[in-house]
Design an enzyme around this catalytic site. Structure first.
Site, PDB file in Angstrom:
ATOM      1  N   CYS A   1      -2.009   8.991   2.199  1.00  0.00           N
ATOM      2  CA  CYS A   1      -1.652   8.461   0.909  1.00  0.00           C
ATOM      3  C   CYS A   1      -2.598   8.835  -0.100  1.00  0.00           C
ATOM      4  O   CYS A   1      -2.325   9.111  -1.202  1.00  0.00           O
ATOM      5  CB  CYS A   1      -1.650   7.100   1.064  1.00  0.00           C
TER       6      CYS A   1
ATOM      7  N   GLU B   1       1.039  -1.113   0.112  1.00  0.00           N
ATOM      8  CA  GLU B   1      -0.073  -0.101   0.040  1.00  0.00           C
ATOM      9  C   GLU B   1       0.889   1.058  -0.086  1.00  0.00           C
ATOM     10  O   GLU B   1       1.424   1.506   0.878  1.00  0.00           O
ATOM     11  CB  GLU B   1      -0.783  -0.076   1.294  1.00  0.00           C
TER      12      GLU B   1
END
Ligand code: NAD
Length: 652
Positions: A403, A369
């Site tokens: 993110c 991720e």
């Protein structure tokens, strides 16, 4: 030692009861760590037979139920109100039960009269698990110093030694977790949810201390998100992981096909510093409910020292099932060398590539991720006020250190000026800086290194002609960065290409939908995007066309808010998906099973092969895949012929 008074099951119950009564902290080892229980017989043989029989019965029950139930029983019996017979009996039971481990714990002599533990003294104060935030802080500090330092920090052992020990322990305890039913594992999740709810203020304090985000960001993006995820696990794990029956094709008639979602083994979770709580609990618990043991390494910048261990312990999750290992990337490398059954990594692209390289040596499955450069696309028919306010929040929440932060804003040229005006008026109102009362809006940057990256991107942009519409007075050093709004940007600037990970809002104009989609799809990243428009068809068209893992329509950073949705990226933003049913199954070994009967018949495809058999197979295959009713009959007849042929061969 003579004959044993307790059976091994009762002994297990005694250890569990002991750990509830004496959980251990910085000064005192917990009950099961003292080996004192080994000397139980020495004391129990003096017990009244009736009491002993009662105790033995209760210990069997304690051996079976989770620790927090034992704690609950003790608590209820302690609190039994009233003067009646039942209430007084319950209080007596409580005293009796606690008395056994306490007596053992403080009788620090073995059979030969030698002192077993110098640390244990008759006059030691008995500690219980504290409840208030202040008390908890002290408890955690001493807990952290003891447990954490013992394990890693300051240890005389190298990272390699520690990694070896941790994985050995994880593997030794794997069967215990795997053999538990899903319901049993979920009881710990329920307790964890309760414990987190109870201790939320304390957890938020710890997050703020390590990370610098605002109190509201910590509450919403970490605590709420975690509780939502745990709640989802409670409701969905059983259904998602139960054995699944799937169709079996006609050519395999008579057989039954299933998928088992079995545990993988030991999962290594490595996390970044931007969501130190969420990025820990979410993968750890998903891996655990799927039957795995977990080794977790937090970021060295936001270790939340002792927090996870304590929450797990209070929830009854054993420290052998979920182990927390502190350290830098060097520790991460040593842990990967232990060949975990899967690596779940959240962090930067650069580290993700290193991890994948190292994992490839041993073919360890990895889930990555990674970062993003998420665009917001604002079309001319968008509600300008809503879109602008949404984009401001999406760029600044968690100080832009998400993110999926909005890192580039493309606004249709026809509404650009209006949109810019709302953005600028919004950012002027943002309250900046450190706070602990929930009033702060834009928190601190977490690390000095990240501050330097933001300063570098800003310097690069301005030196190439970008205008700074807000935040020009930032000194380039302070961790309290004001909202940085830019325009007049070019495609060759770092701020338009690389992940900045700070409170930036680069504004750009566009005219053609197709040109913009083509341009965005050239990005090396593909994590998330937001589309703002009143035209549903256009939103769906663009959402399909974008090469990203997530898209929020008329909202921002919202896909991660729904635990039913899988989360992850494409291209440099990562590999794999977590969360939702797909994500949960990612922590399992999806095992294909086919059942056949234990008959005396042999399979037609088994040896021997003959030319006649070949021709029959060929005929059957052509009939099956040509279709139509006549062919189906032909297929069935050939199949029957083949079956009897196989019987004949078998009887030879
Ligand atoms: P990082 O890559 O520097 O560090 C992440 C973790 O990896 C830390 O625990 C670190 O100690 C460890 N590590 C470093 N080198 C290692 C090595 N060689 N082997 C094993 N472990 C190693 O990332 P960061 O700066 O902590 O986090 C910020 C990044 O995380 C950003 O790029 C952000 O976009 C990304 N992120 C992605 C998601 C997502 O879900 N896609 C979520 C949050 C953050």
């Amino acid at each position: 030692m003579g004959t044993f008074i307790l059976s091994s099951l009762q002994y297990k119950g005694l250890l569990k009861l002991g750990d509830v009564v004496i959980p251990g902290d910085g000064e005192l080892p917990k009950f099961s760590d003292t080996e004192q229980a080994r000397y139980a017989d020495k004391m129990l043989k003096y017990m009244n037979q009736e009491d002993l029989d009662g105790l033995k019965l209760v210990l069997i029950v304690f051996a079976i139920i989770p620790k927090f139930f034992i704690a609950l029983i003790l608590k209820l019996s302690e609190k039994a109100q009233g003067e009646g017979f039942v209430a007084s009996q319950l209080r007596l039971v409580n005293i009796g039960l606690k008395g056994v481990p306490l007596t053992l714990y403080y009788s620090n002599l073995n059979d030969n009269g030698q002192q077993i533990h110098n640390i244990l003294k008759w006059d030691s104060e008995i500690k219980s698990i504290p409840k208030g935030v202040d008390e908890m802080e002290q408890y955690t500090d001493s807990y952290a110093k003891n447990k954490v330092q013992n394990l890693v920090i300051n240890a005389d052992h190298s990272e390699v030694d520690i990694a070896g020990k941790v994985f050995k322990r994880a593997r030794q305890n794997q069967v215990e977790v795997t053999q538990m039913s899903i319901e049993e594992r979920l009881t710990f999740i329920t307790r964890l949810k309760e414990v987190i709810l109870e201790r939320r203020e304390w957890i938020i304090e710890r997050i703020q201390k390590d990370n610098g985000k605002t109190k509201t960001d910590a509450l919403v993006s970490e605590i709420f998100g975690v509780l939502d995820h745990l709640h989802w696990l409670e409701k969905n794990t059983k259904k998602a992981l139960k054995d699944e029956t799937v169709a079996t094709p006609i050519a395999l008639m008579g057989k039954k096909s299933k998928i088992y979602y079995d545990a993988l083994g030991t999962i290594l979770v490595i996390s970044p510093w931007n969501y130190p709580f969420y990025q820990a609990i979410v993968p750890i618990t998903a891996a655990f409910v799927a039957g795995n043991t977990v080794v977790y390494k937090p970021s060295e910048f936001t270790p939340l020292e002792g927090v996870l261990e304590e929450l797990m312990e209070l929830s009854g999750i054993k420290s052998e099932w979920v182990q927390v290992v502190y350290g830098t990337g060097k520790m991460g490398t040593a842990l990967i060398d232990q060949r975990p059954d899967k690596i779940f990594f959240t962090g930067s692209v650069a580290t993700g590539k290193k991890i994948m390289r190292q994992a490839s040596e041993q073919l360890i499955p990895v889930e990555l991720e990674l970062g993003g450069k998420d665009p917001a696309i604002v079309f001319e028919d968008a509600n300008i006020e809503r879109a602008a306010r949404g984009v401001v929040w999406g760029a600044l929440t968690c100080t832009g250190q998400s993110c999926t932060s909005v890192e580039q804003v493309y606004v249709h040229e026809s509404i650009y000026e209006k949109f810019k005006a709302v953005v600028l008026s919004e950012v002027q109102k943002i309250r900046l800086g450190e706070e602990t009362d929930g009033e702060g809006e834009l928190g601190l940057m977490t690390t000095e290194g990240q501050v330097q990256i933001v300063a570098d991107h800003m310097q690069d942009a301005t030196s190439k002609g970008a205008s700074v519409l807000s935040g020009a007075d930032w000194d380039g050093k302070s961790r309290a960065i004001p909202p940085l709004v830019f325009e007049n940007l070019r495609d060759d600037m770092k701020i338009t290409n690389e992940e900045t990970f700070g409170p930036i809002l680069p504004l750009m104009k566009f005219t053609s939908e197709q040109d913009l989609v083509d341009k965005l799809n050239q990005s090396e990243y593909g994590l998330s995007a937001s589309i703002w428009s009143g035209d549903k068809n256009r939103c769906e068209r663009v959402a399909h066309a974008l090469h990203t893992g997530n898209v929020s329509i008329n909202n921002v950073m919202l896909t991660e808010g729904n635990p039913n949705l899988p989360f992850g990226g494409v291209k440099n933003s990562g590999i794999g998906r977590y969360k939702g049913v797909h994500g949960l199954r990612g922590f399992t070994n999806m095992k294909s099973i086919i059942f056949d009967s234990n008959s005396s018949k042999c399979e037609v495809i088994w040896y021997p092969y003959t030319a006649k058999k070949y021709r029959s197979f060929d005929k059957m295959m052509v009939a099956l895949f040509t279709g139509g009713i006549m062919n189906f009959i032909k297929f069935a007849l050939t199949g029957i012929g083949l079956e009897s042929y196989s019987d004949k061969i078998a009887k030879k």
